[in-house]
Design a protein around this motif. Sequence first.
Motif, PDB file in Angstrom:
ATOM      1  N   SER A 136     -15.682  14.334 -15.200  1.00 12.45           N
ATOM      2  CA  SER A 136     -15.939  13.615 -16.438  1.00 12.45           C
ATOM      3  C   SER A 136     -15.839  14.557 -17.632  1.00 12.45           C
ATOM      4  CB  SER A 136     -17.324  12.972 -16.407  1.00 12.45           C
ATOM      5  OG  SER A 136     -17.637  12.390 -17.658  1.00 12.45           O
ATOM      6  N   ASP A 137     -15.143  14.094 -18.672  1.00  6.69           N
ATOM      7  CA  ASP A 137     -15.101  14.800 -19.946  1.00  6.69           C
ATOM      8  C   ASP A 137     -16.074  14.180 -20.939  1.00  6.69           C
ATOM      9  OD1 ASP A 137     -13.079  16.521 -19.045  1.00  6.69           O
ATOM     10  OD2 ASP A 137     -11.501  15.095 -19.594  1.00  6.69           O
ATOM     11  N   VAL A 168       0.859  -1.180   0.000  1.00  7.61           N
ATOM     12  CA  VAL A 168       0.000   0.000   0.000  1.00  7.61           C
ATOM     13  C   VAL A 168       0.897   1.232   0.000  1.00  7.61           C
ATOM     14  CG1 VAL A 168      -1.791   1.281   1.204  1.00  7.61           C
ATOM     15  CG2 VAL A 168      -1.835  -1.231   1.219  1.00  7.61           C
ATOM     16  N   GLN A 169       0.689   2.098  -1.013  1.00  8.78           N
ATOM     17  CA  GLN A 169       1.538   3.270  -1.190  1.00  8.78           C
ATOM     18  C   GLN A 169       0.688   4.505  -1.465  1.00  8.78           C
ATOM     19  OE1 GLN A 169       4.160   2.419  -4.470  1.00  8.78           O
ATOM     20  NE2 GLN A 169       5.330   0.864  -3.350  1.00  8.78           N
ATOM     21  N   SER A 170       1.296   5.678  -1.293  1.00  7.44           N
ATOM     22  CA  SER A 170       0.688   6.934  -1.718  1.00  7.44           C
ATOM     23  C   SER A 170       1.088   7.196  -3.153  1.00  7.44           C
ATOM     24  CB  SER A 170       1.148   8.091  -0.828  1.00  7.44           C
ATOM     25  OG  SER A 170       0.621   7.967   0.474  1.00  7.44           O
ATOM     26  N   VAL A 171       0.105   7.532  -3.976  1.00  5.94           N
ATOM     27  CA  VAL A 171       0.328   7.713  -5.411  1.00  5.94           C
ATOM     28  C   VAL A 171      -0.158   9.095  -5.813  1.00  5.94           C
ATOM     29  CG1 VAL A 171      -0.173   6.798  -7.715  1.00  5.94           C
ATOM     30  CG2 VAL A 171      -0.030   5.242  -5.757  1.00  5.94           C
ATOM     31  N   GLU A 172       0.583   9.753  -6.704  1.00  2.00           N
ATOM     32  CA  GLU A 172       0.190  11.060  -7.208  1.00  2.00           C
ATOM     33  C   GLU A 172      -0.892  10.925  -8.279  1.00  2.00           C
ATOM     34  OE1 GLU A 172       1.197  14.026  -6.243  1.00  2.00           O
ATOM     35  OE2 GLU A 172       2.774  13.403  -4.839  1.00  2.00           O
ATOM     36  N   ASP A 173      -1.823  11.884  -8.306  1.00  2.00           N
ATOM     37  CA  ASP A 173      -2.863  11.894  -9.333  1.00  2.00           C
ATOM     38  C   ASP A 173      -2.268  11.864 -10.731  1.00  2.00           C
ATOM     39  OD1 ASP A 173      -4.808  11.938  -7.452  1.00  2.00           O
ATOM     40  OD2 ASP A 173      -5.656  13.875  -7.995  1.00  2.00           O
ATOM     41  N   SER A 174      -1.119  12.486 -10.889  1.00  2.00           N
ATOM     42  CA  SER A 174      -0.482  12.569 -12.208  1.00  2.00           C
ATOM     43  C   SER A 174      -0.054  11.197 -12.730  1.00  2.00           C
ATOM     44  CB  SER A 174       0.738  13.489 -12.145  1.00  2.00           C
ATOM     45  OG  SER A 174       1.679  13.004 -11.190  1.00  2.00           O
ATOM     46  N   GLU A 175       0.007  10.189 -11.862  1.00  2.00           N
ATOM     47  CA  GLU A 175       0.412   8.851 -12.282  1.00  2.00           C
ATOM     48  C   GLU A 175      -0.753   8.024 -12.814  1.00  2.00           C
ATOM     49  OE1 GLU A 175       3.302   6.794  -9.643  1.00  2.00           O
ATOM     50  OE2 GLU A 175       3.087   8.576  -8.360  1.00  2.00           O
ATOM     51  N   LEU A 176      -1.979   8.517 -12.641  1.00  2.85           N
ATOM     52  CA  LEU A 176      -3.134   7.781 -13.136  1.00  2.85           C
ATOM     53  C   LEU A 176      -3.062   7.609 -14.655  1.00  2.85           C
ATOM     54  CD1 LEU A 176      -6.009   9.434 -11.060  1.00  2.85           C
ATOM     55  CD2 LEU A 176      -5.418   7.000 -11.032  1.00  2.85           C
ATOM     56  N   PRO A 177      -3.550   6.490 -15.172  1.00  6.47           N
ATOM     57  CA  PRO A 177      -3.530   6.275 -16.621  1.00  6.47           C
ATOM     58  C   PRO A 177      -4.517   7.193 -17.327  1.00  6.47           C
ATOM     59  CG  PRO A 177      -4.747   4.523 -15.546  1.00  6.47           C
ATOM     60  CD  PRO A 177      -4.129   5.339 -14.455  1.00  6.47           C
ATOM     61  N   GLN A 178      -4.469   7.188 -18.654  1.00  4.96           N
ATOM     62  CA  GLN A 178      -5.372   8.018 -19.435  1.00  4.96           C
ATOM     63  C   GLN A 178      -6.808   7.523 -19.315  1.00  4.96           C
ATOM     64  OE1 GLN A 178      -3.880   8.109 -23.444  1.00  4.96           O
ATOM     65  NE2 GLN A 178      -2.431   9.757 -22.992  1.00  4.96           N
ATOM     66  N   GLY A 179      -7.746   8.446 -19.451  1.00  4.00           N
ATOM     67  CA  GLY A 179      -9.167   8.137 -19.398  1.00  4.00           C
ATOM     68  C   GLY A 179      -9.947   9.426 -19.356  1.00  4.00           C
ATOM     69  N   ASN A 180     -11.253   9.364 -19.601  1.00  2.28           N
ATOM     70  CA  ASN A 180     -12.041  10.595 -19.628  1.00  2.28           C
ATOM     71  C   ASN A 180     -12.999  10.727 -18.445  1.00  2.28           C
ATOM     72  OD1 ASN A 180     -13.818   8.621 -20.464  1.00  2.28           O
ATOM     73  ND2 ASN A 180     -14.200   9.506 -22.489  1.00  2.28           N
ATOM     74  N   VAL A 181     -12.931   9.776 -17.500  1.00  2.00           N
ATOM     75  CA  VAL A 181     -13.728   9.873 -16.278  1.00  2.00           C
ATOM     76  C   VAL A 181     -12.847   9.488 -15.088  1.00  2.00           C
ATOM     77  CG1 VAL A 181     -15.771   9.094 -15.026  1.00  2.00           C
ATOM     78  CG2 VAL A 181     -15.852   9.255 -17.522  1.00  2.00           C
ATOM     79  N   ALA A 238      -9.590   6.136  -9.539  1.00  4.30           N
ATOM     80  CA  ALA A 238      -9.360   5.454 -10.812  1.00  4.30           C
ATOM     81  C   ALA A 238      -9.728   6.398 -11.950  1.00  4.30           C
ATOM     82  CB  ALA A 238     -10.195   4.180 -10.902  1.00  4.30           C
ATOM     83  N   ARG A 239      -8.979   6.305 -13.041  1.00  5.17           N
ATOM     84  CA  ARG A 239      -9.309   7.069 -14.248  1.00  5.17           C
ATOM     85  C   ARG A 239      -9.507   6.080 -15.380  1.00  5.17           C
ATOM     86  NH1 ARG A 239      -5.233  11.251 -14.804  1.00  5.17           N
ATOM     87  NH2 ARG A 239      -6.533  12.414 -13.324  1.00  5.17           N
ATOM     88  N   VAL A 240     -10.696   6.106 -16.000  1.00  5.63           N
ATOM     89  CA  VAL A 240     -11.071   5.074 -16.964  1.00  5.63           C
ATOM     90  C   VAL A 240     -11.827   5.691 -18.139  1.00  5.63           C
ATOM     91  CG1 VAL A 240     -11.188   3.267 -15.201  1.00  5.63           C
ATOM     92  CG2 VAL A 240     -13.239   4.598 -15.741  1.00  5.63           C
ATOM     93  N   GLY A 276      -7.639  -3.635 -14.364  1.00  6.14           N
ATOM     94  CA  GLY A 276      -6.952  -4.455 -13.369  1.00  6.14           C
ATOM     95  C   GLY A 276      -5.923  -5.371 -13.991  1.00  6.14           C
ATOM     96  N   GLU A 277      -5.946  -5.497 -15.331  1.00  2.00           N
ATOM     97  CA  GLU A 277      -4.957  -6.293 -16.067  1.00  2.00           C
ATOM     98  C   GLU A 277      -4.074  -5.379 -16.920  1.00  2.00           C
ATOM     99  OE1 GLU A 277      -6.503  -9.922 -18.021  1.00  2.00           O
ATOM    100  OE2 GLU A 277      -8.438  -9.281 -17.242  1.00  2.00           O
ATOM    101  N   THR A 278      -4.674  -4.792 -17.962  1.00  2.00           N
ATOM    102  CA  THR A 278      -3.916  -3.906 -18.855  1.00  2.00           C
ATOM    103  C   THR A 278      -4.092  -2.437 -18.490  1.00  2.00           C
ATOM    104  OG1 THR A 278      -5.736  -3.775 -20.452  1.00  2.00           O
ATOM    105  CG2 THR A 278      -4.149  -5.565 -20.745  1.00  2.00           C
ATOM    106  N   HIS A 279      -5.035  -2.146 -17.607  1.00  2.00           N
ATOM    107  CA  HIS A 279      -5.328  -0.779 -17.183  1.00  2.00           C
ATOM    108  C   HIS A 279      -5.443  -0.791 -15.660  1.00  2.00           C
ATOM    109  CE1 HIS A 279      -6.999   3.264 -18.282  1.00  2.00           C
ATOM    110  NE2 HIS A 279      -7.548   3.165 -17.081  1.00  2.00           N
ATOM    111  N   TRP A 280      -4.947   0.240 -14.989  1.00  2.00           N
ATOM    112  CA  TRP A 280      -5.029   0.274 -13.534  1.00  2.00           C
ATOM    113  C   TRP A 280      -6.465   0.110 -13.076  1.00  2.00           C
ATOM    114  CZ3 TRP A 280      -1.451   4.421 -10.880  1.00  2.00           C
ATOM    115  CH2 TRP A 280      -0.111   4.077 -11.121  1.00  2.00           C
ATOM    116  N   GLY A 281      -6.640  -0.664 -11.973  1.00  2.00           N
ATOM    117  CA  GLY A 281      -7.963  -1.048 -11.531  1.00  2.00           C
ATOM    118  C   GLY A 281      -8.415  -0.455 -10.221  1.00  2.00           C
TER     119      GLY A 281
END
Length: 327
Positions: free
Chosen positions: A74-75, A19-32, A104-106, A93-98
Motif C-alpha cells: 500500500s502507498d 482463465v489465464q495467467s496474467v502479468e503483474d505489470s498488466e494490473l490497472p493503476q491504484g495505490n493498494v 487486484a490493484r485499486v 468489475g465494470e470500468t476497473h478490473w475486479g
Amino acid sequence: MTFRALMLNEQDRVVTAEVQSVEDSELPQGNVTVAVEYSTLNYKDGMILGGIGRLVRNYPHVGGIDFAGVVESSDDSRFTAGDRVVLTGWRVGETHWGGYAERARVNADWLVRLPAGMSTFDAMALGTAGFTSMLAVQALENHGIGAGPVLATGAAGGVGSVAVHLLSAASHAVAASTGRPQTADYLRSLGASEIIDRAELAEPPQRPLGSERFGGCVDAVGGTTLANVLTQMSYGSSVAACGLAGGNGLDTTVIPFLLRGVNLLGIDSVMCPFAPRQAAWERLDELVDRDLLASMTTTVGLGDLAALGPKILAGEVQGRTVVDVRG
C-alpha cells in the motif's frame, strides 16, 4: 510475477471468458495491491459475463464487482500489508478490473477494513448483495417500520436471502416473496414467517390503494412488483428499492405517497460514501449468524463462472455464490 484471472474478451459483440495467467505489470493503476481470496457472483456479474448492457467498454477485462482479501502492499497510510479488506461497488468489475483474479490493484478510497470478527469468506458470502441488503434494512429502520411484516421480494436470490435473515435477526416479522415454491423451507430457515407466491405481486395493481399489508419492504425486483407493493404498504411505511430483476419501469400513481405517507427509498450501494459503508459492515458483523450464512452459500471456482452467469440472470441461483479465486 503472474497470477490467475478470469479474462473477458470481446469479438463481434460476443464476450468470451477464459482463465489465464496474467502479468503483474498488466494490473490497472491504484495505490493498494490486494491478494484476493474470495469474490462473488451477483446479478450484475451475470450481465458483465454475458456482455449485456454494455457495462464494460474496454477489453480485455477482469470482472467481479466485489472481493475480499489481504493487502499485499500500500502507498496509502490507511492500509498496511496484512490488513484484511473488502471492496464493493465504485464500478470495480465494470470500468476497473475486479475480483475475478488472484490479485487486484485499486484505490484505497474504495476499501473497507473488515471487522475483527469477520473472515474474508464471510465477507464474500455477504458480498455486494449482503451489503446492499444491510443498507436497505437500515434505511427502513431509520424511517420507521410500520404495521405488518416487512416484505422481501426476490427472496430466494442473493439480496433477498440476506435481507430475510437480517430482518429476522433484527427482530422484524418477515414475509418472503418468491416464484420458486421449492425454496419455501429454505426461506423459513432464514427467518421468514410468511411465504408469498410471486404471482400475487406480479400483476398490475387494480386500484391505487389496496389493503394495508406490509410494514416495510426490501424490493430487489422493481417493475410491476414494486408498483403493486406500493399500493399495499401500511401508513407511514417505506419501500427500500435496491434492484430491477423484474424491470426498470415503474407504472404507478402518487396516491400511496399522498394518502398513506409511504416513502420510496433508493438504495445505492455502488457510490455509497465511506461512513455508511463502514457502519453497514459493522452491523453485518453483529447480526449475521455465520452458520446460517454458510447454509445459504455455495462455493465455486473461476472456471465455473461462465456457465453460472446465465443461470443467475434467469433466477436459477439460490442464495449466495462465493468464488474462491485460488481454487
